[in-house]
Design a protein around this motif. Sequence first.
Motif, mmCIF file in Angstrom:
data_model
loop_
_atom_site.group_PDB
_atom_site.id
_atom_site.type_symbol
_atom_site.label_atom_id
_atom_site.label_comp_id
_atom_site.label_asym_id
_atom_site.label_seq_id
_atom_site.Cartn_x
_atom_site.Cartn_y
_atom_site.Cartn_z
ATOM 1 N N ALA A 441 0.860 -1.185 0.000
ATOM 2 C CA ALA A 441 0.000 0.000 0.000
ATOM 3 C C ALA A 441 0.893 1.231 0.000
ATOM 4 O O ALA A 441 1.681 1.436 0.929
ATOM 5 N N ARG A 442 0.769 2.062 -1.064
ATOM 6 C CA ARG A 442 1.687 3.188 -1.262
ATOM 7 C C ARG A 442 0.918 4.493 -1.363
ATOM 8 O O ARG A 442 -0.207 4.528 -1.870
ATOM 9 N N THR A 443 1.581 5.574 -0.929
ATOM 10 C CA THR A 443 0.948 6.897 -0.974
ATOM 11 C C THR A 443 1.140 7.585 -2.317
ATOM 12 O O THR A 443 0.485 8.592 -2.588
ATOM 13 N N ASP A 444 2.022 7.065 -3.193
ATOM 14 C CA ASP A 444 2.342 7.754 -4.444
ATOM 15 C C ASP A 444 1.539 7.246 -5.634
ATOM 16 O O ASP A 444 1.833 7.601 -6.775
ATOM 17 N N ASP A 605 7.322 0.921 6.060
ATOM 18 C CA ASP A 605 8.560 1.622 5.714
ATOM 19 C C ASP A 605 8.575 2.956 6.447
ATOM 20 O O ASP A 605 7.720 3.823 6.196
ATOM 21 N N PRO A 606 9.537 3.188 7.353
ATOM 22 C CA PRO A 606 9.539 4.438 8.129
ATOM 23 C C PRO A 606 9.822 5.672 7.278
ATOM 24 O O PRO A 606 9.464 6.780 7.661
ATOM 25 N N THR A 607 10.450 5.482 6.125
ATOM 26 C CA THR A 607 10.797 6.628 5.278
ATOM 27 C C THR A 607 9.635 7.056 4.394
ATOM 28 O O THR A 607 9.203 8.213 4.402
ATOM 29 N N SER A 608 9.115 6.091 3.615
ATOM 30 C CA SER A 608 8.039 6.416 2.662
ATOM 31 C C SER A 608 6.649 6.224 3.242
ATOM 32 O O SER A 608 5.668 6.720 2.689
ATOM 33 N N GLY A 609 6.564 5.488 4.337
ATOM 34 C CA GLY A 609 5.257 5.196 4.907
ATOM 35 C C GLY A 609 4.528 4.071 4.199
ATOM 36 O O GLY A 609 3.366 3.792 4.505
ATOM 37 N N ALA A 610 5.189 3.417 3.247
ATOM 38 C CA ALA A 610 4.554 2.313 2.514
ATOM 39 C C ALA A 610 4.276 1.142 3.444
ATOM 40 O O ALA A 610 5.032 0.862 4.380
ATOM 41 N N LEU A 611 3.197 0.444 3.144
ATOM 42 C CA LEU A 611 2.719 -0.640 4.001
ATOM 43 C C LEU A 611 2.793 -1.954 3.235
ATOM 44 O O LEU A 611 2.358 -2.040 2.086
#
Length: 695
Positions: A441-444, A605-611
């Motif tokens: 799951a990505r924010t981009d 992912d602590p950097t991108s916030g990806a799950l």
Amino acid sequence: MKEQQGIVSEGQNLRHFGNYDLVRRIDMGGMGEVYLARQRTAFGREVAVKIIRSDLVHDITARKRFLREAEVSAHIKHEHILPLVEFGEEQGRLFLVTPYIEGGTLARRLQDGPLSLSDVSHVFTALVQAVAYIHRRGVIHRDLKPSNIMLDQEEGGDEIYVRLIDFGIASIQGTAASPPLTEAGTEIGTVVYMAPERLNGIAAPSNDIYSLGVILYQMLVGQLPRKGEEVRLPLQLEGIIRRCTAVQVEQRFATADDLLRAFRQACEVLDAPSQKQTAAQFVAQAVVQQVAQPVVAEAAEVSDKSDAPTLRRSPTNRLLDYAASEGNSNPRAEVVLPQSSTNKTFNDDDYNAPTASVDPSAFATGKSQRLARDAVYPHSPARSQQRRSKRSLLALVPISIVIVALLIAATALFAFQTAVTGRVTVTPQVKAVSKVLTVTARTDITSVDPNTSSIPLSKLSLTRQGSKTGPTTGSDLVCAIFLPPSKCSKVVSNEDVYKVGVELKQDLKTQLKQDLNSQLHAKNATALGDPTFTDVPNSFSYNPSVNSKADSVTVNLTEQGTANYYSTNDIQVLARQLLTQQAGAKYELINTSTQVGTAVVKSIDPTSGALTLSVPAAGVAKYQLTASDLQNIQERVRGMKLKDARAFIEKQTGIDPKSLVVSVTVGDSMPGDVRQIKVTQVEPTNMPTVQLPKA
């Protein structure tokens, strides 16, 4: 004009309904209104948009039925069932979108009278195929009627396309987790098509089979059955209707497939040349039974009796007229009806009288006068001359008999040759597929991406403004030096402002959390952790100011709540796509057997916030046999021995050899003419069991 004004009556806001421009209202039903619309994001293509009625927007049962219709339609894929394009909610009203069918309903077509036998065969076969399909998937329509059967026809073409619609009161077998939408004693449907057991709340395939029998009768006769009225039908079709509409469930066809086989066999019998001639004779017999006295074809006796027989047209006669036309080039017999000399007025009976064919040349040559005279004076010279002519023709009778016998033998031989028909019934292969999918799951990204196994990770933010008043606890220090505290006024202290502000902030957080959960539930989404809350800058204020004399202080604050989430629907879509890829080329998942388990968070992912999620999924995939695949089988097996044809078909990709049926009506070889070979594809019935793997 009423249809065009239907939009205005609902308010101007309905002209632009979400992604659709509504053109006009085309129908109104028990739960919704149907509009012809243009879909803006699909280049203005025409679609049908069904919107829940404004008076049922807050009706819980109506909303559940509307949702049930969309849910059932979403999981059904059949050429004779209208597919679902979109489902959603706009302006507070549920809606669903389907393709627009311009041809209208079967009910509209039946207003013009009964269907021809060929059209009945085509329409009813397609309808029963659709019903058999939904029954195999555990769905019972429960509202089969002509107004829920759409007919479409391509411009310039003769083929009629059948589409079954409206699953608003459909029942899904095995859904015991939630109470039924229709309780016993409160059954919903159209009474004339409703099976007797429906009144006891029984939902079973027998409900639909009963309705199919009524629809078949209506297509053949042009009207619904009437008590006390007997309409003669070909015995093959009459037997099917009686069995469909039997009061006792066990006396009906067990399945829609059984009904379809019986109907096809009846149509094949009626389509035979000998049966067409029988149909013509059937008409003549029915006409004689309708008349109280004999009606002479060549000449009629003029009578002064006021009770002269009148031949009335009925729906049965209209059907019989068609049956006669199938086997007789002159379906209407030339009939001259007796006329009454005492009743000269034109009454309603004349509208119902049959059309009488009269040869105009008979009046020009005086033939009609001679016929009438010969009927009154049978021993006239002209009559004697006719008898002598008949005796001279007796010598030709033996020759005629021989010629007729030869013609009959040739016809029988031709019928025997053309009756040799080869049948091939194939079932596509099915196989179970299961896998624990790794999904990111990505924010981009904003949509499902099967190439990277990714879904969007979205953010939902809401704000709430609040105000809260609390008592003050501070004292006037100057007053307290000279007087007791009870005699001094209260003043606003910093502690008072802080205490009321903390209580207000907690109230706003609680309300925001409820709002966020409600919206996430509506989106069928899963939140990632707990929501976060922040004060909106410059929104904090209080009145009166600190050290002001007052018994209370009021604090104002605007709070914002934010939640990260992923859509469960996106996981469902991606899981189906990935399972289809695993199944292989030309395989497609069967929706009703696909299972997608609960996603489990593996890492963030602590950097991108990806799950990263683990998603268990399983289902059954069916091989997609194309029309060219079936045509190839038809061409390749012609002239083959049955065992060779079977061996060849079993080797074809995507065909289940266990369900293969190869047969011929005569002999042990397939016909040499491909037109006499029928290749039919049926849906698989023996499904493999599937089980979700552990995530």
